[in-house]
Design a protein around this motif. Structure first.
Motif, mmCIF file in Angstrom:
data_model
loop_
_atom_site.group_PDB
_atom_site.id
_atom_site.type_symbol
_atom_site.label_atom_id
_atom_site.label_comp_id
_atom_site.label_asym_id
_atom_site.label_seq_id
_atom_site.Cartn_x
_atom_site.Cartn_y
_atom_site.Cartn_z
ATOM 1 N N ASP A 41 59.148 -0.313 61.922
ATOM 2 C CA ASP A 41 60.368 0.036 62.652
ATOM 3 C C ASP A 41 61.144 1.158 61.963
ATOM 4 O OD1 ASP A 41 59.769 -1.876 64.558
ATOM 5 O OD2 ASP A 41 61.141 -3.389 63.734
ATOM 6 N N LYS A 42 61.206 1.137 60.632
ATOM 7 C CA LYS A 42 61.898 2.199 59.889
ATOM 8 C C LYS A 42 61.208 3.546 60.095
ATOM 9 C CE LYS A 42 63.975 -0.604 56.286
ATOM 10 N NZ LYS A 42 64.001 -0.960 54.880
ATOM 11 N N ILE A 43 59.885 3.534 60.144
ATOM 12 C CA ILE A 43 59.140 4.779 60.361
ATOM 13 C C ILE A 43 59.337 5.271 61.792
ATOM 14 C CG2 ILE A 43 56.849 5.831 60.448
ATOM 15 C CD1 ILE A 43 56.046 3.811 58.195
ATOM 16 N N ILE A 44 59.186 4.375 62.751
ATOM 17 C CA ILE A 44 59.319 4.736 64.170
ATOM 18 C C ILE A 44 60.712 5.284 64.474
ATOM 19 C CG2 ILE A 44 59.380 3.771 66.508
ATOM 20 C CD1 ILE A 44 57.106 1.864 65.560
ATOM 21 N N ALA A 45 61.699 4.870 63.720
ATOM 22 C CA ALA A 45 63.064 5.360 63.937
ATOM 23 C C ALA A 45 63.186 6.858 63.643
ATOM 24 C CB ALA A 45 64.046 4.581 63.068
ATOM 25 N N VAL A 46 62.238 7.407 62.850
ATOM 26 C CA VAL A 46 62.323 8.835 62.505
ATOM 27 C C VAL A 46 61.157 9.681 63.020
ATOM 28 C CG1 VAL A 46 63.795 8.463 60.494
ATOM 29 C CG2 VAL A 46 61.326 8.486 60.195
ATOM 30 N N LYS A 47 59.982 9.081 63.201
ATOM 31 C CA LYS A 47 58.792 9.836 63.629
ATOM 32 C C LYS A 47 57.843 8.937 64.418
ATOM 33 C CE LYS A 47 59.702 13.678 61.506
ATOM 34 N NZ LYS A 47 59.875 14.948 62.152
ATOM 35 N N PRO A 48 57.012 9.544 65.282
ATOM 36 C CA PRO A 48 55.952 8.767 65.926
ATOM 37 C C PRO A 48 54.996 8.206 64.865
ATOM 38 C CG PRO A 48 56.251 10.872 67.033
ATOM 39 C CD PRO A 48 57.066 10.927 65.765
ATOM 40 N N LEU A 49 54.498 6.992 65.107
ATOM 41 C CA LEU A 49 53.661 6.282 64.133
ATOM 42 C C LEU A 49 52.336 5.852 64.747
ATOM 43 C CD1 LEU A 49 53.282 4.739 61.396
ATOM 44 C CD2 LEU A 49 54.496 2.823 62.472
ATOM 45 N N LYS A 50 51.260 6.139 64.022
ATOM 46 C CA LYS A 50 49.953 5.552 64.305
ATOM 47 C C LYS A 50 49.626 4.675 63.100
ATOM 48 C CE LYS A 50 47.549 8.996 67.175
ATOM 49 N NZ LYS A 50 48.682 9.651 67.747
ATOM 50 N N GLY A 51 48.987 3.533 63.338
ATOM 51 C CA GLY A 51 48.679 2.672 62.212
ATOM 52 C C GLY A 51 47.618 1.641 62.524
ATOM 53 N N VAL A 52 47.132 1.031 61.461
ATOM 54 C CA VAL A 52 46.193 -0.084 61.538
ATOM 55 C C VAL A 52 46.728 -1.189 60.628
ATOM 56 C CG1 VAL A 52 44.153 1.289 62.102
ATOM 57 C CG2 VAL A 52 44.738 0.923 59.694
ATOM 58 N N TYR A 53 46.324 -2.417 60.907
ATOM 59 C CA TYR A 53 46.789 -3.505 60.055
ATOM 60 C C TYR A 53 45.922 -3.620 58.810
ATOM 61 C CZ TYR A 53 43.183 -6.758 61.905
ATOM 62 O OH TYR A 53 42.015 -7.375 62.255
#
Length: 161
Positions: A41-53
């Protein structure tokens, strides 16, 4: 052209300095072991995020982010997977997936060891950004910034935190 901020193994911790280093990036890619959804959520608040668990991530992360992600960025096929190994010591499942998808860029995390190396045999660049969090045996926290411009992967910067 896309400027990418790359990190892994935050293990419940992300500080403003990381987000500051990524302020000029178009996207941030997190390669697992977020810790909690609050990190995403902290990342998404500033930039688009792609990720894996990653292996420490619970259902909050696993319900949103897959084990593996394969996608095109510009003209480069990218594969993200938390536990993967590195050239030529991929784990068996990862090697099978690399041979199936044939990415030009394979990114993993998990080891907390920063690596950037080219696999001549598979014609694939491998990156592991090390660990951005404070939990683990690593002594230096690391992240990576790089650019994908058409077919070119360039301007790679290793940042020690």
């Amino acid at each position: 052209m896309k400027r990418i901020g790359l990190l892994s193994d935050t293990h419940h911790y992300i500080d403003e300095i990381i987000l500051d280093h990524f302020k000029d990036c178009d996207e941030i890619w997190h390669i697992g072991d977020f810790g909690t959804i609050d990190i995403a959520d902290k990342i998404i608040a500033v930039k688009p995020l792609k990720g894996v668990y990653g292996n420490i991530d619970g259902n909050d992360i696993r319900s949103i982010y897959p084990e593996q992600l394969v996608f095109m960025c510009e003209e480069v096929k990218v594969m993200l997977r938390h536990i993967g190994g590195y050239p030529p010591k991929y784990n068996p499942e990862t090697k099978k997936e690399i041979l199936t998808h044939k990415p030009q860029l394979f990114i993993s995390g998990h080891s907390h060891i920063l690596k950037i190396m080219y696999d001549e045999k598979l014609q694939c660049l491998h990156m592991n950004p090390g660990a951005a969090g404070k939990q683990g045996w690593h002594k230096v926290r690391t992240i990576i910034r790089f650019t994908i411009d058409g077919k070119d992967i360039k301007d790679c910067e290793v940042i020690e935190l």
